[in-house]
Design a protein around this motif. Structure first.
Motif, short mmCIF file in Angstrom:
data_model
loop_
_atom_site.label_atom_id
_atom_site.label_comp_id
_atom_site.label_asym_id
_atom_site.label_seq_id
_atom_site.Cartn_x
_atom_site.Cartn_y
_atom_site.Cartn_z
N VAL A 120 -10.39 23.03 -9.70
CA VAL A 120 -11.07 21.85 -10.22
C VAL A 120 -10.97 20.68 -9.25
O VAL A 120 -11.81 19.80 -9.23
CB VAL A 120 -10.56 21.45 -11.61
CG1 VAL A 120 -9.17 20.87 -11.56
CG2 VAL A 120 -11.51 20.49 -12.28
N MET A 161 -17.05 21.74 -12.20
CA MET A 161 -15.98 21.76 -13.17
C MET A 161 -15.75 20.35 -13.70
O MET A 161 -16.03 19.38 -13.02
CB MET A 161 -14.69 22.26 -12.53
CG MET A 161 -14.67 23.72 -12.26
SD MET A 161 -12.97 24.24 -11.98
CE MET A 161 -13.25 25.92 -11.58
N SER A 184 -15.38 25.26 -16.53
CA SER A 184 -16.23 25.67 -15.42
C SER A 184 -17.44 26.35 -16.03
O SER A 184 -17.30 27.31 -16.81
CB SER A 184 -15.48 26.66 -14.51
OG SER A 184 -16.33 27.12 -13.49
N ASP A 185 -18.62 25.85 -15.73
CA ASP A 185 -19.86 26.38 -16.31
C ASP A 185 -19.76 26.47 -17.83
O ASP A 185 -20.09 27.49 -18.43
CB ASP A 185 -20.19 27.76 -15.72
CG ASP A 185 -20.45 27.68 -14.23
OD1 ASP A 185 -21.04 26.69 -13.78
OD2 ASP A 185 -20.04 28.62 -13.51
#
Length: 92
Positions: free
Chosen positions: A86, A1, A60-61
């Motif tokens: 995170v 993240m 995230s991703d």
């Protein structure tokens, strides 16, 4: 993240949150990108900002999972970041 932080030197709320951000960076390890609203204008346009700064966007991703706009206390800021995972354990 990772967290993308967008602020400006003329923004009063950004100045307040700089202290929160610095404390966060001192206490936790995380990936981040810091952008200036004016100096990084081309990059900032990609984030579809509203009228309020600062803006903190958590990815995230490569997918946005949280957007924090405006001022928060340190504890509230940390709480929101912990909710999405995170942040890990505080640094020693």
């Amino acid at each position: 993240m990772k967290i993308v932080k967008i602020g400006a030197i003329w923004c009063g709320g950004c100045l307040v949150m700089n202290k929160v951000w610095d404390k966060l960076k001192n206490n936790y390890s995380f990936d981040s990108i810091e952008l200036d609203y004016d100096m990084d204008e081309d990059e900032v346009l990609k984030y579809n900002l509203g009228d309020v700064l600062p803006v903190f966007i958590v990815y995230s991703d490569e997918k946005e999972v949280l957007r924090i706009v405006g001022e928060l206390s340190y504890d509230d800021f940390v709480s929101k970041l912990l909710e999405v995972g995170v942040l890990n354990v505080e640094k020693d």
